[in-house]
Write a protein that holds these residues in place. Structure first.
Motif, PDB file in Angstrom:
ATOM      1  N   ALA A   1       0.840  -1.205   0.000  1.00  0.00           N
ATOM      2  CA  ALA A   1       0.000   0.000   0.000  1.00  0.00           C
ATOM      3  C   ALA A   1       0.869   1.247   0.000  1.00  0.00           C
ATOM      4  CB  ALA A   1      -0.920   0.000   1.212  1.00  0.00           C
ATOM      5  N   GLN A   2       0.507   2.207  -0.846  1.00  0.00           N
ATOM      6  CA  GLN A   2       1.251   3.453  -0.951  1.00  0.00           C
ATOM      7  C   GLN A   2       0.384   4.610  -0.472  1.00  0.00           C
ATOM      8  OE1 GLN A   2       2.488   3.725  -5.028  1.00  0.00           O
ATOM      9  NE2 GLN A   2       3.893   1.985  -4.891  1.00  0.00           N
ATOM     10  N   GLY A   3       0.810   5.227   0.596  1.00  0.00           N
ATOM     11  CA  GLY A   3       0.067   6.359   1.121  1.00  0.00           C
ATOM     12  C   GLY A   3      -1.016   5.947   2.101  1.00  0.00           C
ATOM     13  N   LEU A   4      -1.588   6.955   2.758  1.00  0.00           N
ATOM     14  CA  LEU A   4      -2.599   6.708   3.784  1.00  0.00           C
ATOM     15  C   LEU A   4      -3.868   6.117   3.195  1.00  0.00           C
ATOM     16  CD1 LEU A   4      -3.581   6.986   6.702  1.00  0.00           C
ATOM     17  CD2 LEU A   4      -4.273   9.337   6.151  1.00  0.00           C
ATOM     18  N   ASP A   5      -4.270   6.585   2.010  1.00  0.00           N
ATOM     19  CA  ASP A   5      -5.513   6.109   1.397  1.00  0.00           C
ATOM     20  C   ASP A   5      -5.468   4.609   1.146  1.00  0.00           C
ATOM     21  OD1 ASP A   5      -6.460   8.652   1.464  1.00  0.00           O
ATOM     22  OD2 ASP A   5      -6.035   9.098  -0.645  1.00  0.00           O
ATOM     23  N   GLN A   6      -4.380   4.129   0.548  1.00  0.00           N
ATOM     24  CA  GLN A   6      -4.281   2.701   0.245  1.00  0.00           C
ATOM     25  C   GLN A   6      -4.139   1.877   1.522  1.00  0.00           C
ATOM     26  OE1 GLN A   6      -1.408   1.683  -2.742  1.00  0.00           O
ATOM     27  NE2 GLN A   6      -2.352   2.966  -4.306  1.00  0.00           N
ATOM     28  N   SER A   7      -3.458   2.426   2.524  1.00  0.00           N
ATOM     29  CA  SER A   7      -3.346   1.716   3.806  1.00  0.00           C
ATOM     30  C   SER A   7      -4.721   1.548   4.441  1.00  0.00           C
ATOM     31  CB  SER A   7      -2.422   2.487   4.761  1.00  0.00           C
ATOM     32  OG  SER A   7      -1.113   2.545   4.252  1.00  0.00           O
ATOM     33  N   LEU A   8      -5.549   2.594   4.357  1.00  0.00           N
ATOM     34  CA  LEU A   8      -6.907   2.506   4.896  1.00  0.00           C
ATOM     35  C   LEU A   8      -7.752   1.505   4.112  1.00  0.00           C
ATOM     36  CD1 LEU A   8      -7.657   6.272   5.653  1.00  0.00           C
ATOM     37  CD2 LEU A   8      -7.135   4.452   7.292  1.00  0.00           C
ATOM     38  N   VAL A   9      -7.498   1.386   2.814  1.00  0.00           N
ATOM     39  CA  VAL A   9      -8.214   0.404   2.003  1.00  0.00           C
ATOM     40  C   VAL A   9      -7.889  -1.000   2.475  1.00  0.00           C
ATOM     41  CG1 VAL A   9      -8.371  -0.614  -0.299  1.00  0.00           C
ATOM     42  CG2 VAL A   9      -8.452   1.864  -0.039  1.00  0.00           C
ATOM     43  N   VAL A  10      -6.605  -1.273   2.727  1.00  0.00           N
ATOM     44  CA  VAL A  10      -6.184  -2.593   3.211  1.00  0.00           C
ATOM     45  C   VAL A  10      -6.794  -2.880   4.574  1.00  0.00           C
ATOM     46  CG1 VAL A  10      -4.215  -3.981   3.972  1.00  0.00           C
ATOM     47  CG2 VAL A  10      -4.042  -2.605   1.887  1.00  0.00           C
ATOM     48  N   LEU A  11      -6.759  -1.880   5.465  1.00  0.00           N
ATOM     49  CA  LEU A  11      -7.341  -2.064   6.791  1.00  0.00           C
ATOM     50  C   LEU A  11      -8.852  -2.245   6.702  1.00  0.00           C
ATOM     51  CD1 LEU A  11      -5.303   0.547   8.882  1.00  0.00           C
ATOM     52  CD2 LEU A  11      -4.999  -1.943   8.789  1.00  0.00           C
ATOM     53  N   GLY A  12      -9.475  -1.583   5.737  1.00  0.00           N
ATOM     54  CA  GLY A  12     -10.916  -1.776   5.521  1.00  0.00           C
ATOM     55  C   GLY A  12     -11.228  -3.194   5.075  1.00  0.00           C
ATOM     56  N   ALA A  13     -10.377  -3.740   4.206  1.00  0.00           N
ATOM     57  CA  ALA A  13     -10.551  -5.127   3.767  1.00  0.00           C
ATOM     58  C   ALA A  13     -10.393  -6.078   4.949  1.00  0.00           C
ATOM     59  CB  ALA A  13      -9.543  -5.465   2.678  1.00  0.00           C
ATOM     60  N   LEU A  14      -9.410  -5.797   5.815  1.00  0.00           N
ATOM     61  CA  LEU A  14      -9.210  -6.616   7.011  1.00  0.00           C
ATOM     62  C   LEU A  14     -10.429  -6.560   7.917  1.00  0.00           C
ATOM     63  CD1 LEU A  14      -7.468  -8.278   8.992  1.00  0.00           C
ATOM     64  CD2 LEU A  14      -6.534  -6.106   9.836  1.00  0.00           C
ATOM     65  N   ALA A  15     -10.971  -5.361   8.110  1.00  0.00           N
ATOM     66  CA  ALA A  15     -12.153  -5.205   8.962  1.00  0.00           C
ATOM     67  C   ALA A  15     -13.339  -5.980   8.401  1.00  0.00           C
ATOM     68  CB  ALA A  15     -12.498  -3.719   9.105  1.00  0.00           C
ATOM     69  N   LEU A  16     -13.515  -5.939   7.082  1.00  0.00           N
ATOM     70  CA  LEU A  16     -14.632  -6.651   6.470  1.00  0.00           C
ATOM     71  C   LEU A  16     -14.473  -8.159   6.612  1.00  0.00           C
ATOM     72  CD1 LEU A  16     -17.222  -6.671   4.845  1.00  0.00           C
ATOM     73  CD2 LEU A  16     -15.862  -6.514   2.755  1.00  0.00           C
ATOM     74  N   VAL A  17     -13.256  -8.648   6.414  1.00  0.00           N
ATOM     75  CA  VAL A  17     -13.006 -10.088   6.549  1.00  0.00           C
ATOM     76  C   VAL A  17     -13.277 -10.543   7.977  1.00  0.00           C
ATOM     77  CG1 VAL A  17     -11.234 -11.881   6.513  1.00  0.00           C
ATOM     78  CG2 VAL A  17     -11.374 -10.232   4.649  1.00  0.00           C
ATOM     79  N   LEU A  18     -12.813  -9.769   8.952  1.00  0.00           N
ATOM     80  CA  LEU A  18     -13.031 -10.150  10.345  1.00  0.00           C
ATOM     81  C   LEU A  18     -14.504 -10.055  10.725  1.00  0.00           C
ATOM     82  CD1 LEU A  18      -9.924  -8.548  12.082  1.00  0.00           C
ATOM     83  CD2 LEU A  18     -10.377 -10.979  11.686  1.00  0.00           C
ATOM     84  N   LEU A  19     -15.217  -9.096  10.132  1.00  0.00           N
ATOM     85  CA  LEU A  19     -16.662  -8.999  10.379  1.00  0.00           C
ATOM     86  C   LEU A  19     -17.374 -10.234   9.830  1.00  0.00           C
ATOM     87  CD1 LEU A  19     -19.196  -7.469  11.263  1.00  0.00           C
ATOM     88  CD2 LEU A  19     -19.178  -6.310   9.034  1.00  0.00           C
ATOM     89  N   LEU A  20     -17.019 -10.634   8.607  1.00  0.00           N
ATOM     90  CA  LEU A  20     -17.609 -11.833   8.023  1.00  0.00           C
ATOM     91  C   LEU A  20     -17.242 -13.074   8.833  1.00  0.00           C
ATOM     92  CD1 LEU A  20     -17.020 -11.134   4.222  1.00  0.00           C
ATOM     93  CD2 LEU A  20     -19.163 -10.945   5.504  1.00  0.00           C
ATOM     94  N   THR A  21     -16.004 -13.096   9.337  1.00  0.00           N
ATOM     95  CA  THR A  21     -15.573 -14.224  10.162  1.00  0.00           C
ATOM     96  C   THR A  21     -16.390 -14.303  11.437  1.00  0.00           C
ATOM     97  OG1 THR A  21     -13.319 -14.013   9.307  1.00  0.00           O
ATOM     98  CG2 THR A  21     -13.616 -15.297  11.329  1.00  0.00           C
ATOM     99  N   MET A  22     -16.606 -13.153  12.074  1.00  0.00           N
ATOM    100  CA  MET A  22     -17.405 -13.111  13.292  1.00  0.00           C
ATOM    101  C   MET A  22     -18.828 -13.595  13.031  1.00  0.00           C
ATOM    102  SD  MET A  22     -18.286  -9.824  15.696  1.00  0.00           S
ATOM    103  CE  MET A  22     -19.349  -9.122  14.425  1.00  0.00           C
ATOM    104  N   LEU A  23     -19.416 -13.161  11.921  1.00  0.00           N
ATOM    105  CA  LEU A  23     -20.761 -13.606  11.573  1.00  0.00           C
ATOM    106  C   LEU A  23     -20.796 -15.105  11.280  1.00  0.00           C
ATOM    107  CD1 LEU A  23     -21.874 -10.646   9.264  1.00  0.00           C
ATOM    108  CD2 LEU A  23     -22.502 -11.055  11.650  1.00  0.00           C
ATOM    109  N   ALA A  24     -19.720 -15.608  10.638  1.00  0.00           N
ATOM    110  CA  ALA A  24     -19.644 -17.042  10.352  1.00  0.00           C
ATOM    111  C   ALA A  24     -19.550 -17.852  11.641  1.00  0.00           C
ATOM    112  CB  ALA A  24     -18.448 -17.342   9.458  1.00  0.00           C
ATOM    113  N   LEU A  25     -18.804 -17.333  12.624  1.00  0.00           N
ATOM    114  CA  LEU A  25     -18.684 -18.035  13.900  1.00  0.00           C
ATOM    115  C   LEU A  25     -20.019 -18.030  14.649  1.00  0.00           C
ATOM    116  CD1 LEU A  25     -15.207 -16.813  15.231  1.00  0.00           C
ATOM    117  CD2 LEU A  25     -15.742 -18.870  13.921  1.00  0.00           C
TER     118      LEU A  25
END
Length: 207
Positions: free
Chosen positions: A139-163
Motif C-alpha cells: 500500500a502506498q500512502g494513507l488512502d491505500q493503507s486505509l483500504v487494506v485495513l478496511g478489507a481486514l475489517a470486512l473479513v473479520l466482520l464476516l468471520t465473526m458472523l460465520a462463527l
C-alpha cells in the motif's frame, strides 16, 4: 483502489478462512448457549483484529529493527502462505485445526475459547500476520493503507458472523461442501502466494 481492496480482501479471506473456522468453532462450543457462543465469537474477532492491526502498523518497524529486508519478508511470507495453501488443498490444515480443537474440548477447565485457540492461532495466525504485513507494505500512502485495513475489517466482520452462525451454517452446508470450499480457497491462495514470491525475487535481484 478497488483492485487493491479486492486483492487484500481475497488474500485475507483465504488466509483467515472463515468457512474453515466455522465448523471448528461449532465443535468447540457445543455445550455453550447461543448467547455464550455469540459473545465468544465477538471477542475472538476483536482480539484477532487488535493483533493483526499491531502487526499491520508496526510490523515494518519490527523488520527494520531486526535488519530484515522487505523483499526477504515477501519471499518468506509467500512461501509460508503457499505452504498453508497446500495444507488447505490436501485438508491437512483442517485436520490440524480439528486435532487442536479436540485437545481443547477434552480439557474441562477450559471453557472460553475466544482467545485460544480461536483468536490466536486460528484467526490471527502466522499466515494472517504475514499477509497483512505484506499487504500494508504494498500500500502506498494513507488512502491505500486505509483500504487494506478496511478489507481486514470486512473479513473479520464476516468471520465473526460465520462463527456466530457456525452451528446452523454447518447443518445447512454439510462437511462435503465445506471441504470443497476450503480446497478452492487453497488453490487461489497458492496463486497469490506465488505472486508474493515473484515480487520478492524481482525486488531482491532488481529484475
Amino acid at each position: 483502489m478497488i483492485e487493491l481492496f479486492i486483492s487484500a480482501f481475497v488474500t485475507l479471506f483465504v488466509v483467515i478462512d472463515p468457512p474453515g473456522c466455522a465448523p471448528i468453532y461449532a465443535g468447540l462450543t457445543k455445550g455453550a448457549t447461543s448467547a455464550q457462543r455469540r459473545i465468544m465469537a465477538i471477542r475472538a474477532a476483536v482480539i484477532a483484529a487488535i493483533i493483526l492491526l499491531v502487526f499491520a502498523l508496526f510490523g515494518e518497524a519490527l523488520l527494520g529493527a531486526l535488519h530484515i529486508e522487505l523483499d526477504s519478508f515477501r519471499i518468506a511470507g509467500g512461501i509460508m502462505l503457499f505452504w498453508i495453501a497446500l495444507e488447505m488443498v490436501f485438508e491437512k490444515r483442517t485436520q490440524r485445526r480439528e486435532d487442536r480443537a479436540e485437545k481443547i474440548a477434552a480439557d474441562p477447565e477450559i471453557e472460553d475459547v475466544s482467545v485460544f485457540p480461536m483468536a490466536m492461532p486460528m484467526l490471527a495466525g502466522p499466515g494472517a500476520i504475514a499477509a497483512i504485513m505484506l499487504l500494508m507494505n504494498t500500500a502506498q500512502g494513507l488512502d491505500q493503507s486505509l483500504v487494506v485495513l478496511g478489507a481486514l475489517a470486512l473479513v473479520l466482520l464476516l468471520t465473526m458472523l460465520a462463527l456466530i452462525a457456525a452451528g446452523p451454517l454447518m447443518r445447512m452446508l454439510g462437511t462435503r461442501v465445506e471441504a470443497v470450499i476450503t480446497r478452492l480457497l487453497g488453490v487461489l491462495l497458492a496463486a497469490l502466494a506465488a505472486q508474493y514470491v515473484i515480487d520478492g525475487l524481482r525486488g531482491a535481484f532488481g529484475i
